[in-house]
Design a protein around this motif. Structure first.
Motif, mmCIF file in Angstrom:
data_model
loop_
_atom_site.group_PDB
_atom_site.id
_atom_site.type_symbol
_atom_site.label_atom_id
_atom_site.label_comp_id
_atom_site.label_asym_id
_atom_site.label_seq_id
_atom_site.Cartn_x
_atom_site.Cartn_y
_atom_site.Cartn_z
ATOM 1 N N GLY A 276 12.043 8.365 -4.418
ATOM 2 C CA GLY A 276 11.542 8.965 -3.474
ATOM 3 C C GLY A 276 11.085 7.471 -2.454
ATOM 4 N N THR A 277 10.935 7.989 -1.235
ATOM 5 C CA THR A 277 10.950 6.776 0.078
ATOM 6 C C THR A 277 10.596 7.092 1.283
ATOM 7 O OG1 THR A 277 12.918 8.050 2.054
ATOM 8 C CG2 THR A 277 13.583 6.394 -0.062
ATOM 9 N N ILE A 278 9.463 5.497 2.042
ATOM 10 C CA ILE A 278 8.960 6.313 3.446
ATOM 11 C C ILE A 278 9.227 5.781 4.228
ATOM 12 C CG2 ILE A 278 6.226 5.688 4.089
ATOM 13 C CD1 ILE A 278 4.988 5.990 1.169
ATOM 14 N N HIS A 279 9.568 6.250 5.016
ATOM 15 C CA HIS A 279 9.971 5.223 6.086
ATOM 16 C C HIS A 279 8.238 5.137 7.175
ATOM 17 C CE1 HIS A 279 13.899 6.281 4.412
ATOM 18 N NE2 HIS A 279 14.378 4.938 5.422
ATOM 19 N N ILE A 280 9.172 4.216 8.222
ATOM 20 C CA ILE A 280 7.413 3.832 9.217
ATOM 21 C C ILE A 280 8.956 4.549 10.422
ATOM 22 C CG2 ILE A 280 5.758 2.440 10.458
ATOM 23 C CD1 ILE A 280 5.202 3.563 7.780
ATOM 24 N N GLN A 281 8.009 4.855 10.950
ATOM 25 C CA GLN A 281 8.879 5.095 12.782
ATOM 26 C C GLN A 281 7.936 3.387 13.448
ATOM 27 O OE1 GLN A 281 8.838 8.559 14.702
ATOM 28 N NE2 GLN A 281 9.585 7.475 16.926
ATOM 29 N N ARG A 282 9.543 3.492 13.362
ATOM 30 C CA ARG A 282 9.126 1.565 14.827
ATOM 31 C C ARG A 282 9.699 2.129 16.253
ATOM 32 N NH1 ARG A 282 10.383 -2.855 11.973
ATOM 33 N NH2 ARG A 282 9.515 -1.786 10.397
ATOM 34 N N GLY A 283 9.568 2.669 17.444
ATOM 35 C CA GLY A 283 10.399 2.926 18.526
ATOM 36 C C GLY A 283 11.069 4.456 18.518
ATOM 37 N N GLU A 284 12.407 4.502 18.654
ATOM 38 C CA GLU A 284 13.007 5.999 17.719
ATOM 39 C C GLU A 284 13.637 5.397 17.080
ATOM 40 O OE1 GLU A 284 15.426 6.881 20.967
ATOM 41 O OE2 GLU A 284 13.849 7.558 22.478
ATOM 42 N N ASP A 285 13.363 4.863 16.149
ATOM 43 C CA ASP A 285 14.366 4.584 14.695
ATOM 44 C C ASP A 285 13.232 4.319 13.426
ATOM 45 O OD1 ASP A 285 16.381 4.967 16.245
ATOM 46 O OD2 ASP A 285 17.120 2.804 15.934
ATOM 47 N N LEU A 286 13.722 4.898 12.314
ATOM 48 C CA LEU A 286 12.885 4.807 10.838
ATOM 49 C C LEU A 286 13.348 3.540 10.596
ATOM 50 C CD1 LEU A 286 13.046 8.337 9.673
ATOM 51 C CD2 LEU A 286 11.449 7.307 11.061
ATOM 52 N N TYR A 287 12.284 3.126 9.697
ATOM 53 C CA TYR A 287 11.994 1.623 9.016
ATOM 54 C C TYR A 287 11.705 2.299 7.828
ATOM 55 C CZ TYR A 287 14.447 0.135 12.876
ATOM 56 O OH TYR A 287 14.932 -0.404 14.561
ATOM 57 N N LEU A 288 12.185 1.740 6.562
ATOM 58 C CA LEU A 288 12.003 2.088 4.897
ATOM 59 C C LEU A 288 11.071 0.974 4.589
ATOM 60 C CD1 LEU A 288 12.540 3.422 2.363
ATOM 61 C CD2 LEU A 288 14.368 1.483 2.019
ATOM 62 N N SER A 289 10.149 1.467 3.906
ATOM 63 C CA SER A 289 8.287 0.239 4.031
ATOM 64 C C SER A 289 8.106 0.870 1.993
ATOM 65 C CB SER A 289 7.177 0.969 4.683
ATOM 66 O OG SER A 289 6.437 2.447 4.517
ATOM 67 N N GLU B 282 1.008 -0.856 0.053
ATOM 68 C CA GLU B 282 0.143 -0.317 -0.166
ATOM 69 C C GLU B 282 0.944 1.324 0.121
ATOM 70 O OE1 GLU B 282 -3.578 2.670 2.846
ATOM 71 O OE2 GLU B 282 -3.061 0.254 3.013
ATOM 72 N N HIS B 283 1.811 1.432 0.815
ATOM 73 C CA HIS B 283 3.306 2.432 1.609
ATOM 74 C C HIS B 283 3.433 2.410 -0.371
ATOM 75 C CE1 HIS B 283 3.004 2.024 5.328
ATOM 76 N NE2 HIS B 283 2.011 2.226 4.983
ATOM 77 N N GLN B 284 4.196 1.201 -0.829
ATOM 78 C CA GLN B 284 4.582 1.226 -2.167
ATOM 79 C C GLN B 284 4.128 2.389 -3.349
ATOM 80 O OE1 GLN B 284 7.903 0.187 -2.715
ATOM 81 N NE2 GLN B 284 8.140 0.710 -4.657
ATOM 82 N N GLN B 285 2.737 1.740 -3.374
ATOM 83 C CA GLN B 285 1.457 2.288 -4.697
ATOM 84 C C GLN B 285 1.256 4.398 -4.319
ATOM 85 O OE1 GLN B 285 0.147 0.394 -7.354
ATOM 86 N NE2 GLN B 285 -0.334 2.366 -7.722
ATOM 87 N N GLY C 91 0.700 14.422 18.195
ATOM 88 C CA GLY C 91 1.682 15.187 17.293
ATOM 89 C C GLY C 91 3.261 14.367 17.061
ATOM 90 N N ASP C 92 2.911 12.819 17.213
ATOM 91 C CA ASP C 92 3.594 12.379 17.198
ATOM 92 C C ASP C 92 4.294 11.906 15.513
ATOM 93 O OD1 ASP C 92 4.334 11.690 20.360
ATOM 94 O OD2 ASP C 92 2.400 11.032 20.161
ATOM 95 N N VAL C 93 5.786 11.699 15.423
ATOM 96 C CA VAL C 93 5.755 11.094 14.328
ATOM 97 C C VAL C 93 5.425 10.077 13.716
ATOM 98 C CG1 VAL C 93 8.009 11.348 12.534
ATOM 99 C CG2 VAL C 93 7.868 12.838 14.540
ATOM 100 N N MET C 94 4.848 9.637 12.658
ATOM 101 C CA MET C 94 4.130 8.201 12.238
ATOM 102 C C MET C 94 5.457 7.659 11.266
ATOM 103 S SD MET C 94 0.423 8.349 12.782
ATOM 104 C CE MET C 94 0.358 9.646 10.744
ATOM 105 N N ALA C 95 5.834 8.492 10.563
ATOM 106 C CA ALA C 95 6.613 8.295 10.118
ATOM 107 C C ALA C 95 7.036 9.583 9.279
ATOM 108 C CB ALA C 95 5.026 7.291 8.322
ATOM 109 N N VAL C 96 8.121 9.804 7.965
ATOM 110 C CA VAL C 96 8.650 10.140 7.195
ATOM 111 C C VAL C 96 8.606 10.013 5.595
ATOM 112 C CG1 VAL C 96 10.524 11.566 6.577
ATOM 113 C CG2 VAL C 96 10.148 10.853 8.478
ATOM 114 N N VAL C 97 8.348 10.741 4.634
ATOM 115 C CA VAL C 97 8.002 10.578 3.450
ATOM 116 C C VAL C 97 9.471 11.359 2.639
ATOM 117 C CG1 VAL C 97 5.943 9.898 3.256
ATOM 118 C CG2 VAL C 97 6.786 12.255 2.879
#
Length: 144
Positions: free
Chosen positions: A24-37, A7-10, A105-111
């Motif tokens: 482009g990229t989408i990173h999802i926040q898990r814990g304190e770090d970001l993971y590529l989705s 879904e993120h890829q589309q 107001g918390d970060v969920m992801a970074v595009v």
């Protein structure tokens, strides 16, 4: 490697086409770090580097910390310290990392998006209908 989310890829592929971006990229926040989705047109060696972004590192991490968009008009010449060598390997010029925030107001992801031209990426992503696309992805993440 990273766990690609279909879904993120589309969403990313549609957004890159609308913005006439190069990559482009989408990173999802898990814990304190970001993971590529999701990722498009990111070289394999760079994918290995950006699959996991430590808290506050690189453009995505800077956007994560500030909770505001971080941009550069030219990745190749940027002196801010936010641009990592891997980002320069994409071969793009202008780039932006945009944090998506929860209702609290918390970060969920970074595009992130990169273009093959210099310029003001904040101006490009502010053009309709892209803000609605960002709102759509934010709502999807909030519902997950």
């Amino acid at each position: 490697m990273y766990e690609k989310n279909a879904e993120h890829q589309q969403w990313l592929e549609d957004s890159i086409a609308r913005l006439d971006a190069a990559a482009g990229t989408i990173h999802i926040q898990r814990g304190e770090d970001l993971y590529l989705s999701a990722a498009l047109r990111i070289p394999e060696p760079v994918l290995a580097i950006v699959a996991h972004v430590s808290h506050g590192k690189g453009m995505a991490g800077a956007a994560q910390l500030s909770k505001t968009a971080v941009q550069t008009c030219n990745l190749q010449d940027d002196k801010s310290g936010n641009i990592r060598p891997g980002a320069k390997a994409v071969g793009a010029q202008a780039a932006i990392a945009i944090p998506l925030l929860s209702k609290a107001g918390d970060v969920m992801a970074v595009v992130g998006f990169a273009w093959q031209k210099e310029g003001d990426p904040a101006e490009w992503v502010a053009q309709a209908p892209f803000p609605d696309k960002l709102a759509e992805l934010t709502a999807r993440l909030q519902a997950a």
